[in-house]
Design an enzyme around this catalytic site. Structure first.
Site, PDB file in Angstrom:
ATOM      1  N   GLY A 143       0.794  -1.230   0.000  1.00 33.48           N
ATOM      2  CA  GLY A 143       0.000   0.000   0.000  1.00 33.48           C
ATOM      3  C   GLY A 143       0.820   1.271   0.000  1.00 33.48           C
ATOM      4  O   GLY A 143       0.254   2.365   0.115  1.00 33.48           O
ATOM      5  N   ASP A 195     -10.064   0.158 -15.051  1.00 25.83           N
ATOM      6  CA  ASP A 195     -10.004   0.838 -13.758  1.00 25.83           C
ATOM      7  C   ASP A 195      -9.190   2.119 -13.838  1.00 25.83           C
ATOM      8  O   ASP A 195      -9.138   2.883 -12.867  1.00 25.83           O
ATOM      9  CB  ASP A 195      -9.431  -0.087 -12.681  1.00 25.83           C
ATOM     10  CG  ASP A 195      -8.097  -0.688 -13.063  1.00 25.83           C
ATOM     11  OD1 ASP A 195      -8.071  -1.449 -14.042  1.00 25.83           O
ATOM     12  OD2 ASP A 195      -7.086  -0.395 -12.396  1.00 25.83           O
TER      13      ASP A 195
END
EC number: 2.7.7.-
Length: 477
Positions: free
Chosen positions: A119, A245
């Site tokens: 992340g 996306d």
């Protein structure tokens, strides 16, 4: 800093609340003062407070970050659950024009959608977002923009140990084709309808309440994408990873991981190291946009009863078939402006690009040199070709029909773009050596793409041909 959380409020099943990971020693290394002023945000007065805010360590009260859920076709293969694996939507704020803008972190740590990722983000890719976003914005091309970059004081491990950073990105919205794909695949019809209404309220409010509003959204997104892709093609921009996306419903350019700009003109040029089959090559971008729009149409179909599916599918097919016409109209109009023509001339434009391709001529330099040719200085254009005789017949044709003067041509054909080799030099210097001078100088240059200032001359120079030929980009995750 007051932010509305309309997305989380309207669509709670399409996001997950999540907090950024703590940054042990944050420093604010970039802040976009002009963008902050447009958003009515105060400038950081205290370095420590600014670093704490824009690293995510000290968010103001009332802000509840969320990770958005979405699906996506990645290189043609459907991934039913993607989502914000290293991004967090902070909320929305109106700019001085009354337009709502998202503020979001990127690189702020793991979320429920991170899968095996950490992340986090390295400083270099986040600075790339600054340079490309500001460069496209200065060129008049819709793009997400960087508001802030804060280093975290913690390393990020990729092929090597790199300095970590958090980007704050500003976007018209973070709604994507993948947002509707996720809602269609994982939720119910009321949720899909709520997503449609939220999207229309954000980008096409005039369509709210209309019959077949989903078809109107599809047509509006197709128009925005047709215009955007034509603008990309006009400056030689290669997005590099046009997955569903990464297609924003707002019509903005978004996610600048493996993107690049053409040096020598080549429709088949691919930069991304992971695009091994050339799916997202420069010349394929219009067709890929159309393919992505077809996936949006499929995701919208469940909004109608099954008895209506055949009618709606036919109407959606018409929209999709019209995309090529929409794109071509924008493309021909743009080329006419770049060529200084009063009306489009498809043959003249085609022959010009064919010459650039055949002789491996630098895309940006060639278009810019047309202004010199109108200023009775054709030598700069002729010198770009191996033999001046290669372009002389076309040049005579063009000069006979060109209606614009050099000033007009210089206002539409940039002198400076975020050249790939200059971007890499700037990112390497800042990330690896802590030398910010190349980054700051390049940022000034890309914000002034049409200027003839001699101080910017080095940023207009193409790289050596061998260096350009071997250039590759990476996703930066």
């Amino acid at each position: 800093m007051l932010l509305d959380n309309r997305f989380a409020r309207d669509l709670p099943t399409l996001c997950v609340p999540c907090n950024p990971v703590a940054a042990p020693a944050p420093q604010l290394v970039f802040f976009n003062t002009a963008l902050a002023a447009d958003l009515g945000l105060p400038l950081p007065q205290d370095p420590a407070a600014g670093a704490a805010l824009w690293s995510g360590n000290a968010l103001p009260p009332g802000i509840t970050p969320v990770a958005q859920a979405y699906s996506g076709h990645q290189f043609g293969h459907f991934s039913p659950v993607l989502g914000d694996g290293r991004a967090l939507l902070l909320g929305e704020r109106q700019d001085h024009d009354g337009q709502r803008r998202d503020l979001a972190f990127k690189g702020s740590g793991r979320t429920p959608f991170s899968r095996r990722g950490d992340g986090l983000a390295a400083l270099g890719p986040m600075l790339r977002e600054v340079l490309i976003g500001e460069g496209l914005h200065a060129l008049g091309i819709p793009a997400t923009r960087a508001l802030a970059v804060a280093t975290t004081g913690a390393p990020v491990y990729r092929d090597a140990e790199l300095p970590g950073a958090v980007l704050t990105r500003v976007a018209a919205s973070h709604l994507r084709v993948g947002s509707f794909q996720y809602a269609a695949a994982h939720t119910d019809r009321p949720t899909l309808q709520a997503l449609l209404e939220h999207t229309l309220a954000r980008h096409d409010p005039q369509q709210l309440g209309r019959a077949d509003a989903g078809l109107h959204l599809l047509a509006a997104v197709a128009e925005r994408q047709a215009r955007l892709i034509a603008q990309w093609m006009g400056v030689g921009f290669v997005h590099g990873v046009m997955n569903t996306d990464n297609m924003a419903l707002s019509g903005e350019s978004i996610d600048f991981g493996p993107c690049a700009f053409l040096d020598a003109y080549d429709p088949a040029r691919v930069f991304s190291s992971i695009d091994t089959h050339g799916r997202y090559a420069f010349g394929n971008q219009p067709a890929i946009a159309q393919w992505n729009l077809a996936r949006l149409a499929e995701a919208l179909l469940p909004l109608w009863d099954e008895a209506e599916h055949e009618r709606v599918a036919e109407a959606a097919t018409t929209v999709l078939q019209d995309f090529a016409t929409r794109f071509e109209a924008h493309w021909q109009a743009l080329q006419a402006r770049k060529l200084g023509l009063s009306t489009p001339d498809a043959g003249l434009a085609h022959d010009w690009l064919a010459l650039l391709h055949e002789h491996g001529v630098d895309h940006t330099a060639a278009w810019r040199a047309l202004a010199d040719a109108r200023d009775q200085q054709a030598r700069r254009l002729l010198d770009l070709f191996p033999d001046p005789a290669d372009v002389a017949p076309w040049l005579a044709r063009w000069q006979a029909v060109c209606a614009a003067g050099p000033t007009e041509l210089r206002a539409v054909n940039p002198r400076v773009i975020p050249r790939n080799h200059r971007v890499e030099e700037a990112l390497m210097a800042a990330s690896e050596a802590g030398d910010w001078a190349p980054f700051n100088a390049l940022l000034v240059a890309v914000r002034r793409p049409f200027d003839d200032d001699p101080a910017l001359a080095r940023f207009a120079e193409p790289p050596p041909a061998a260096q350009a030929a071997r250039y590759r980009t990476f996703c930066g995750t």
